[in-house]
Structure formats: C-alpha cells, structure tokens
Write a protein that holds these residues in place. Structure first.
Motif, short mmCIF file in Angstrom:
data_model
loop_
_atom_site.label_atom_id
_atom_site.label_comp_id
_atom_site.label_asym_id
_atom_site.label_seq_id
_atom_site.Cartn_x
_atom_site.Cartn_y
_atom_site.Cartn_z
N ASN A 284 0.82 -1.22 0.00
CA ASN A 284 0.00 0.00 0.00
C ASN A 284 0.85 1.26 0.00
O ASN A 284 0.32 2.37 0.09
N GLU A 285 2.18 1.11 -0.10
CA GLU A 285 3.07 2.28 -0.08
C GLU A 285 4.11 2.24 -1.20
O GLU A 285 4.04 3.03 -2.15
N SER A 286 5.08 1.35 -1.08
CA SER A 286 6.18 1.34 -2.04
C SER A 286 6.93 0.02 -1.95
O SER A 286 6.80 -0.72 -0.97
N MET A 287 7.74 -0.26 -2.97
CA MET A 287 8.61 -1.43 -2.98
C MET A 287 10.04 -0.99 -3.27
O MET A 287 10.27 -0.07 -4.07
N ARG A 288 11.00 -1.65 -2.62
CA ARG A 288 12.42 -1.32 -2.78
C ARG A 288 13.22 -2.61 -3.02
O ARG A 288 12.75 -3.70 -2.72
N TYR A 289 14.42 -2.43 -3.52
CA TYR A 289 15.26 -3.59 -3.83
C TYR A 289 16.72 -3.29 -3.49
O TYR A 289 17.13 -2.13 -3.38
N GLN A 290 17.52 -4.36 -3.34
CA GLN A 290 18.94 -4.23 -3.04
C GLN A 290 19.65 -5.53 -3.42
O GLN A 290 19.16 -6.62 -3.09
N PRO A 291 20.80 -5.47 -4.10
CA PRO A 291 21.56 -6.69 -4.40
C PRO A 291 21.95 -7.40 -3.11
O PRO A 291 22.20 -6.77 -2.09
N CYS A 292 22.01 -8.74 -3.16
CA CYS A 292 22.33 -9.50 -1.95
C CYS A 292 23.34 -10.60 -2.26
O CYS A 292 23.60 -10.93 -3.43
N ASP A 293 23.91 -11.18 -1.20
CA ASP A 293 24.86 -12.28 -1.37
C ASP A 293 24.13 -13.61 -1.37
O ASP A 293 22.90 -13.67 -1.33
N MET A 294 24.90 -14.70 -1.37
CA MET A 294 24.31 -16.03 -1.45
C MET A 294 23.49 -16.38 -0.22
O MET A 294 22.66 -17.29 -0.26
N GLU A 295 23.71 -15.66 0.86
CA GLU A 295 22.95 -15.89 2.08
C GLU A 295 21.71 -15.00 2.17
O GLU A 295 20.97 -15.05 3.15
N GLY A 296 21.53 -14.17 1.16
CA GLY A 296 20.39 -13.27 1.16
C GLY A 296 20.63 -11.98 1.91
O GLY A 296 19.70 -11.19 2.08
N GLU A 297 21.86 -11.73 2.32
CA GLU A 297 22.20 -10.51 3.05
C GLU A 297 22.59 -9.41 2.05
O GLU A 297 23.21 -9.70 1.03
N PRO A 298 22.26 -8.15 2.36
CA PRO A 298 22.61 -7.05 1.43
C PRO A 298 24.10 -6.96 1.18
O PRO A 298 24.91 -7.14 2.10
N LEU A 299 24.47 -6.72 -0.07
CA LEU A 299 25.89 -6.58 -0.41
C LEU A 299 26.42 -5.27 0.16
O LEU A 299 25.75 -4.24 0.15
N GLN A 300 27.65 -5.34 0.66
CA GLN A 300 28.29 -4.12 1.18
C GLN A 300 28.45 -3.10 0.06
O GLN A 300 28.75 -3.45 -1.08
N GLY A 301 28.25 -1.84 0.41
CA GLY A 301 28.40 -0.77 -0.57
C GLY A 301 27.15 -0.54 -1.40
O GLY A 301 27.16 0.31 -2.29
#
Length: 447
Positions: A284-301
């Motif tokens: 009902n607001e917005s969607m966002r995205y971010q590249p991640c590693d093999m564990e599903g954690e956000p990539l540094q930087g």
C-alpha cells in the motif's frame, strides 16, 4: 437493539479501551486495531457510517448461514448496497495503472532487475484491494474496453457464467498481458477465503520472455459484522518460464493491532535458486530492492532503492477510488465507438454511481433474470455460449487450487477496433446514450 448489535456494542467499547491502553504502552498513536480472527468490534460504527444498516446485516446473516463452508462464487444473490459501481471486468483493467513497470522490465537488459520491475507491477495491484465494496459480477457476454492509457489496448470479456470466468488481453509496444480469471471461494460465516484459480501470463516483446504468475490467496474479513477489511497472505511466485529464474515474495499475514499488514518481502532467484536481489516494502506504499549475497544478506556498498510508489489518491472518495479507478468508470479511457456490451453502460452500475440504490437493485435483478432466460433458451436449443473475442483452448493450467481451462485471445478485437476507429471519421459519439446489450438473443419473445 438486536442480540448481535448488543454483542457488537460491548466489543466495540472493549476494543476502544484496549486500543488506548496498548497504544499508550507501546508508544504508538493512531494505530488501527484489527482482529485477525474477524471480530465485531466496529459493527455499530460501521453500520452507522456506511450503507449497510444493522437490520440488513442481521437479516443477511440469517440467510447466509446455510452457505457456511461452501463455494459461493455464483450461487448467492447479493444485495446491491454492498457493491461499488464497477464491474469485475473493470477491476481487471485496473491492474494496468502501473504498466510502466512492465515497460521497464521489457527494456531492462539485467535479467534479475527485469524481475524486480515485473514483480513490483504485480504487487502494485493489491492497493486496489483496500476497497471493501464488491464489484458487480459480469453478465455473460459483457465486455470492457480501455484505450488512451500509455498506448495500451485492453479488452476483457465474461466467457462463462457457471462457473464465472473472465478473460482479458492487454498489449502495447513492450508487452502482451493475458489472463484467464476464475476464483474459488469458501464462505466461513463472517469471512470469505478467495483462491485465485486463474492464470496470468506476461510476454515481454523485446526478448520474448514469458512470465507466469501464481498469486497468494485473499481473505475478506468481517463481511457482515464489524469493519470489513481485506488481507492477502502467503507466497507470490513470478517465474521466468523462458530462462528459469524467478521471484518469490511473501505477503505477511495481518496480526493483532495490524502487525505485519501490507508487508511484502522476498528475493529474485537465479535458475539455480540462489538469491540475487532482495525485495521489500508494503503493497500500500512502495517497494524497494537491493543486491544480496548467497545468504540473502545485502551486499556491502549497496543500498535500498525504490522501484515503485503508490500514486497519490483522492481524499474522502466515497468508494475509496484512486484517480485511475475514476478513469476506469469514465469514458476518458474508452474508444470513440464503444461496444454495446461494455461495463460502463450497465444501468445498475450507473444507478449505483448516482446513488440510486433502489433503481440499481431493480436493474441488477432485471439483468440477472434476462441472463437466466437466455440460459434457458440455449438449453432448449442445445446450444453453447460462444465468446466473441476469446476462444477456449485445449490448454489446461495447473494451479495450487485446481486445474483451469485457458481461454486465448483470438485477435478479432484488434481488427474490430481498427474498423470502428476508421468508421467514426473523427466524429464525436455520445457513448452514454448507448443501451447496454451483451445479449445473445435480440428478441426473447421470438425465441
């Protein structure tokens, strides 16, 4: 005051006290109290401020009791006071509001970002589910046309009455959108489980990528007692049938005090089912995205970036319509020469839009009786209804809730639209004066 009203009033006072206590304790203000079990804390208030009077609720509750546990998709005649002035075919067209996300998906060379755009498009349509009024069931043969929206041509048709099924086709320079829509329901007393037994397929034109959608089920809560609200929970899966990569998004169920409501989280996976991009937001607001590693954690930087945000909506709209919803009902998105079977021309829909519930109810009954009369004639003649713009196919789609016969767009509408547009010679046509006519037989008496 009735028994149910008395209970509702007591629960309403208790709920109000609990809200003040809990929100004060947690430090949250303006928190909406929602009972995920479908309670009745707002029944009296809802009856007073809406069209649904308490005595109507009580009467309807007694009538609906016998259907508990049943699929009520087409077996129940519903009172017009719970409807919005829109047909289910128009609701299908409403999905096209944020079509630019599919345009971006087609233009995108990154296969994973392509799925970010496409899945955000399918998340965006859930904003319309906040509206708790019910759209009209289409009459067999009813259609809805939409043009003048981002270069899209959209046509939908009611292809079956028992069971109710609709088919739709949309197309522009970037994509082809095809849907065979059918729902399976389970009535639970004060709530209704809705299973999307349909198939939605998008073909991106540049690379020929085919995307298939499996949406989560939906539940309508407090249908008769309490403040009606709608929630979708479970997995949405969007699969690239061409390459094998996919998106899996989890729609959080609504908990007590609204916890988790609207929240969507998940990942874009490659063909080996390894996470590549995380996706998060609220439908009902917005969607966002971010590249991640093999564990599903956000990539540094890297950082979360917004891919979609809901458009500004009118304030205090009677039916909770967005600006695009209003366009759907107007002739602004209609071709110059409209099919007489178009939803906009339904007399019951138009009467409800003007606030005349008595006429809306009588017109709805008249249309439904004409539909039953045509069915009797077809049975007498041993005939089957034949859709005009979609053909039944031999393809059977498998869904989590059962198998589905697929209707395919036959291309005839595109030819018809070109012919109609050229025949107007630029002249203005009074669309509103056209009589609604989805009927197979012009003269019932002659039959």
């Amino acid at each position: 005051m009735s028994f149910f009203s008395s209970i509702a009033s007591s629960l309403s006072n208790f709920g109000s006290t609990m809200q003040k206590s809990v929100t004060g304790l947690l430090g949250y203000e303006g928190l909406e109290v929602i009972n995920p079990e479908g309670g009745t804390e707002d029944a009296v208030e809802e009856a007073q401020r809406g069209r649904w009077k308490q005595e109507d609720r009580d009467s309807y509750w007694k009538m609906m009791h016998k259907y508990i546990g049943s699929d009520v998709t087409s077996m129940v005649t519903l009172p017009v006071l719970i409807f919005e002035p829109m047909s289910m075919l128009q609701k299908m067209a409403e999905l096209m509001e944020y079509h630019y996300l599919l345009d971006l998906a087609d233009e995108c060379e990154d296969p994973y970002m392509r799925l970010v755009y496409a899945s955000s498009f399918f998340v965006s349509v859930y904003y319309a589910l906040q509206r708790t009024w019910k759209p009209f069931n289409p009459i067999l043969g009813e259609t809805y046309e939409m043009v003048n929206h981002g270069g899209i041509t959209f046509i939908a048709e009611q292809v079956s009455h028992h069971p109710p099924m609709s088919a739709g086709h949309a197309e522009n320079d970037h994509f082809v959108y095809d849907i065979t829509s059918k729902v399976k329901t389970k009535f639970l007393g004060n709530s209704l489980d809705i299973y999307p037994l349909g198939r939605t397929r998008v073909t991106l034109k540049r690379d020929g990528v085919v995307l298939d959608l499996v949406p989560p089920p939906t539940k309508a809560n407090n249908l008769i007692f309490g403040r009606t609200w709608v929630d979708s929970s479970g997995e949405m899966i969007l699969t690239n049938s061409t390459m094998g990569d996919k998106v899996v998004l989890y729609f959080q169920p609504c908990g007590w005090f609204g916890a988790g409501r609207y929240e969507v989280d998940g990942y874009v996976y490659n063909e080996a089912e390894e996470p590549k991009i995380l996706i998060t937001g609220k439908w009902n607001e917005s969607m966002r995205y971010q590249p991640c590693d093999m564990e599903g954690e956000p990539l540094q930087g890297t950082e979360l970036k917004e891919v979609w945000r809901v458009a500004e909506a009118p304030s205090n709209d009677r039916f909770q319509y967005t600006y695009f919803s209003r366009k759907i009902n107007s002739f602004d998105t209609a071709p110059k020469k409209l099919l007489a079977s178009d939803s906009r021309l339904r007399p019951d829909r138009y009467a409800l839009e003007k606030g005349d519930l008595t006429k809306a109810g009588s017109e709805k009954s008249r249309l439904e009786e004409r539909q039953r009369a045509e069915k009797r004639i077809r049975e007498t003649k041993n005939q089957q209804f034949t859709p005009r713009w979609f053909d039944p196919s031999n393809e059977i789609a498998t869904t989590p809730w059962g198998d589905l016969e697929i209707y395919k767009y036959n291309g005839k509408y595109s030819e018809h639209r070109v012919a109609m547009d050229s025949s107007t010679n630029g002249e203005e046509v009074d669309l509103g004066s056209t009589e609604f006519n989805p009927w197979q037989f012009a003269d019932l008496a002659a039959e």
